[in-house]
Design an enzyme around this catalytic site. Structure first.
Site, PDB file in Angstrom:
ATOM      1  N   GLY A 165       0.803  -1.223   0.000  1.00 17.07           N
ATOM      2  CA  GLY A 165       0.000   0.000   0.000  1.00 17.07           C
ATOM      3  C   GLY A 165       0.837   1.274   0.000  1.00 17.07           C
ATOM      4  O   GLY A 165       0.303   2.372   0.067  1.00 17.07           O
ATOM      5  N   LEU A 203      -9.020   5.240 -10.480  1.00 18.67           N
ATOM      6  CA  LEU A 203     -10.437   4.885 -10.497  1.00 18.67           C
ATOM      7  C   LEU A 203     -11.053   5.385  -9.195  1.00 18.67           C
ATOM      8  O   LEU A 203     -10.488   5.177  -8.121  1.00 18.67           O
ATOM      9  CB  LEU A 203     -10.610   3.378 -10.643  1.00 18.67           C
ATOM     10  CG  LEU A 203      -9.922   2.762 -11.882  1.00 18.67           C
ATOM     11  CD1 LEU A 203     -10.136   1.256 -11.922  1.00 18.67           C
ATOM     12  CD2 LEU A 203     -10.455   3.385 -13.160  1.00 18.67           C
ATOM     13  N   GLU A 275      -4.733  -9.464  -8.777  1.00 14.25           N
ATOM     14  CA  GLU A 275      -5.560  -8.423  -8.176  1.00 14.25           C
ATOM     15  C   GLU A 275      -6.133  -7.490  -9.246  1.00 14.25           C
ATOM     16  O   GLU A 275      -5.399  -7.046 -10.143  1.00 14.25           O
ATOM     17  CB  GLU A 275      -4.741  -7.601  -7.186  1.00 14.25           C
ATOM     18  CG  GLU A 275      -4.253  -8.425  -6.004  1.00 14.25           C
ATOM     19  CD  GLU A 275      -3.717  -7.581  -4.858  1.00 14.25           C
ATOM     20  OE1 GLU A 275      -3.790  -8.057  -3.718  1.00 14.25           O
ATOM     21  OE2 GLU A 275      -3.219  -6.462  -5.091  1.00 14.25           O
ATOM     22  N   ARG A 291       2.568 -15.237  -3.904  1.00 13.49           N
ATOM     23  CA  ARG A 291       2.723 -15.847  -2.577  1.00 13.49           C
ATOM     24  C   ARG A 291       1.366 -16.183  -1.994  1.00 13.49           C
ATOM     25  O   ARG A 291       0.337 -15.839  -2.557  1.00 13.49           O
ATOM     26  CB  ARG A 291       3.415 -14.849  -1.647  1.00 13.49           C
ATOM     27  CG  ARG A 291       2.610 -13.554  -1.587  1.00 13.49           C
ATOM     28  CD  ARG A 291       3.060 -12.618  -0.520  1.00 13.49           C
ATOM     29  NE  ARG A 291       2.636 -11.260  -0.785  1.00 13.49           N
ATOM     30  CZ  ARG A 291       1.466 -10.740  -0.459  1.00 13.49           C
ATOM     31  NH1 ARG A 291       0.544 -11.479   0.135  1.00 13.49           N
ATOM     32  NH2 ARG A 291       1.165  -9.493  -0.739  1.00 13.49           N
TER      33      ARG A 291
HETATM   34  P1  ADP Z   1       0.342  -2.720  -3.231  1.00 11.51           P
HETATM   35  O1  ADP Z   1       1.307  -3.572  -3.973  1.00 11.51           O
HETATM   36  O2  ADP Z   1       1.006  -1.644  -2.454  1.00 11.51           O
HETATM   37  O3  ADP Z   1      -0.686  -3.492  -2.456  1.00 11.51           O
HETATM   38  P2  ADP Z   1      -1.645  -2.322  -5.373  1.00 11.51           P
HETATM   39  O4  ADP Z   1      -1.266  -1.956  -6.758  1.00 11.51           O
HETATM   40  O5  ADP Z   1      -2.067  -3.739  -5.135  1.00 11.51           O
HETATM   41  O6  ADP Z   1      -0.453  -1.901  -4.373  1.00 11.51           O
HETATM   42  O7  ADP Z   1      -2.806  -1.367  -4.881  1.00 11.51           O
HETATM   43  C1  ADP Z   1      -3.280  -1.404  -3.549  1.00 11.51           C
HETATM   44  C2  ADP Z   1      -4.569  -0.637  -3.419  1.00 11.51           C
HETATM   45  O8  ADP Z   1      -4.388   0.725  -3.890  1.00 11.51           O
HETATM   46  C3  ADP Z   1      -5.715  -1.172  -4.258  1.00 11.51           C
HETATM   47  O9  ADP Z   1      -6.409  -2.217  -3.620  1.00 11.51           O
HETATM   48  C4  ADP Z   1      -6.559   0.081  -4.403  1.00 11.51           C
HETATM   49  O10 ADP Z   1      -7.256   0.330  -3.201  1.00 11.51           O
HETATM   50  C5  ADP Z   1      -5.540   1.182  -4.570  1.00 11.51           C
HETATM   51  N1  ADP Z   1      -5.234   1.424  -6.004  1.00 11.51           N
HETATM   52  C6  ADP Z   1      -4.214   0.915  -6.719  1.00 11.51           C
HETATM   53  N2  ADP Z   1      -4.263   1.326  -8.012  1.00 11.51           N
HETATM   54  C7  ADP Z   1      -5.349   2.133  -8.129  1.00 11.51           C
HETATM   55  C8  ADP Z   1      -5.964   2.886  -9.201  1.00 11.51           C
HETATM   56  N3  ADP Z   1      -5.442   2.900 -10.437  1.00 11.51           N
HETATM   57  N4  ADP Z   1      -7.095   3.568  -8.926  1.00 11.51           N
HETATM   58  C9  ADP Z   1      -7.627   3.586  -7.689  1.00 11.51           C
HETATM   59  N5  ADP Z   1      -7.101   2.921  -6.637  1.00 11.51           N
HETATM   60  C10 ADP Z   1      -5.981   2.203  -6.835  1.00 11.51           C
END
Ligand code: ADP
Length: 447
Positions: A165, A203, A275, A291
């Site tokens: 996050g 988004l 995801e 993982r």
């Molecule tokens: P991490 O590897 O830090 O977990 P992620 O890419 O999986 O990062 O994103 C974690 C969270 O961040 C998502 O579940 C969502 O809540 C938010 N997020 C990531 N990308 C976007 C996006 N393009 N638009 C809106 N929210 C996003």
């Protein structure tokens, strides 16, 4: 099958892995820091080896110490759990080079998916829809501005090496772009040693929906349905459920099939999670986790499989014992992450556990390494327990969850249990009517 597995982790996940090993007759080696001498995984393992002082970089992230522990204990294989070294491709490669089996995917797949730009490219080439954005790192402000103007604001600047996050910044308007770009690059360099960032369309009201996959060395791939992890604070999940209240049967089937096909194409093996953000009926890939996930139990509860056992079997070279059509999904499951933290300020609350009583009864599962008299150390993640509840449908699941949360006693620490109790009483949560921004509004902690 392996005779002895070293578990390179701590807390509830170390215990979770130990339990699967024990059921399979596999001996276990716990490794631990000096702060974890009294930890449950240390007490229950067949052997335990201290690998360093409390700070994680000196113990749970100390590759040399872990490999030495594996060598002196004569372990065959290493399970990394989640966090720590689980997605460190160099570690995976070193484990294999030293003659141990890594219980997870190949180092190449870990490396590929650990870089978010590469991961998006691989996903797109395998036929998965991705969030619109720059196809590679943005090199300068001008490039960032071009992409952002094309897509329209708001946009999200993301560190290619980001995780947990961290390493993301929302840009609402053109005049915020330059400083956000600069800040994210600096933060990414400091936190991940890699300043590369890319741009995505932000988004505004999506749900976070992820698909669990399982693949063996023989080309067999199945998906185990989806999890909805939209209940997040600071991009960190707090509640997860399966199936997602937002999908209909057709959407569920289509995304499952799409992901299975892509995973076959990529040649991935072990468990993995793709995801997505889901908005207006469309899926957009954001990343793949190579993982076991914290929230894997909700999947286990609805499909009756032991994911850690499957990981062990696959790593030992066994073919999957079932096909997609053999997998039966049953009922609904919800997981509450219980953290040692103040339920309003979210400040960590480590310390000595006084009275401890975990809920039980039909459909209730608690994954935790806590016990009365245990001192939660301040050095690690604040997750201390996962309460997972299963019911014939979502309504029964919620009734059971309310009942189980009411039974849980963890004296001596502040925990997120009161927050979960407020959540399960909220009509919007009860209706399954929430997106990734909902929890921050609910807790009044949106920045
Ligand atoms: P991490 O590897 O830090 O977990 P992620 O890419 O999986 O990062 O994103 C974690 C969270 O961040 C998502 O579940 C969502 O809540 C938010 N997020 C990531 N990308 C976007 C996006 N393009 N638009 C809106 N929210 C996003």
């Amino acid at each position: 099958m392996f005779e002895k597995v070293l578990i390179a982790n701590r807390g509830e996940i170390a215990l979770r892995i130990l339990r699967a090993c024990r059921e399979m007759g596999i001996r276990t080696v716990a490794v631990h820091s000096t702060a974890d001498t009294d930890a449950m995984h240390v007490r229950l393992a067949d052997e335990a080896i201290c690998i360093g002082p409390a700070p994680a970089r000196d113990s749970y992230l100390n590759i040399q110490a872990i490999l030495t522990a594996a060598a002196i204990s004569n372990a065959d294989a290493i399970h990394p759990g989640y966090g720590f070294l689980a997605e460190n491709a160099d570690f995976v490669a070193m484990v294999e080079e030293h003659g141990f089996t890594f219980i997870g995917p190949s180092s190449e797949h870990v490396r590929q998916m650990g870089d978010k730009i590469t991961a998006k490219r691989v996903a797109r080439e395998a036929g998965i829809p991705v969030v619109p954005g720059s196809d590679g790192p943005v090199r300068n402000e001008e490039e960032a501005r071009r992409f952002s103007d094309d897509m329209g604001y708001p946009v999200l600047i993301k560190a290619t090496a980001g995780g947990g996050g961290r390493g993301m910044k929302v840009v609402n308007a053109p005049n915020e772009l330059a400083s956000a770009l600069d800040l994210t690059r600096k933060e990414a360099q400091a936190a991940f040693g890699n300043a590369d960032v890319y741009i995505e369309k932000f988004l505004t009201q999506p749900r976070h929906i992820e698909v669990q996959v399982l693949a063996d060395h023989h080309g067999n791939v199945v998906h185990l349905g989806e999890r909805d992890c939209s209940m997040q604070r600071r991009h960190q999940k707090l509640v997860e459920e399966a199936p997602s209240p937002a999908l209909n049967a057709e959407q569920r089937r289509d995304i499952g099939n799409l992901v299975t096909k892509a995973i076959k194409k990529i040649g991935y093996r072990s468990v993995g999670t793709i995801e997505f953000l889901f908005e207006d009926g469309e899926f957009y890939f954001i990343e793949m986790n190579t993982r076991l996930q914290v929230e894997h139990p909700v999947t286990e509860m609805i499909c009756g499989l032991d994911l850690v056992r499957e990981m062990l079997r696959v790593a030992a070279g066994a073919p999957l014992g079932f096909k997609q059509e053999d997998i039966r999904f049953s009922g609904h499951a919800i997981e509450c992450r219980i953290n040692a933290e103040n339920p309003e300020t979210f400040l960590p609350s480590p310390g000595l556990v006084g009275d401890y009583y975990a809920p039980g009864g039909l459909g209730v599962r608690v994954d935790s390494a806590l016990y009365s008299g245990y001192r939660v150390p301040p050095h690690y993640d604040s997750l201390i327990a996962k309460l997972i509840v299963h019911g014939a449908n979502r309504n029964e699941c919620l009734m059971r969850l309310r009942r189980a949360l009411g039974e849980y006693v963890i004296d001596g620490l502040e925990t997120s249990i009161p927050l979960h109790q407020r959540l399960v009483a909220n009509p919007e949560f009860v209706n399954g009517d929430y997106d990734i921004g909902w929890l921050e509004d609910f807790t009044g902690t949106n920045d």
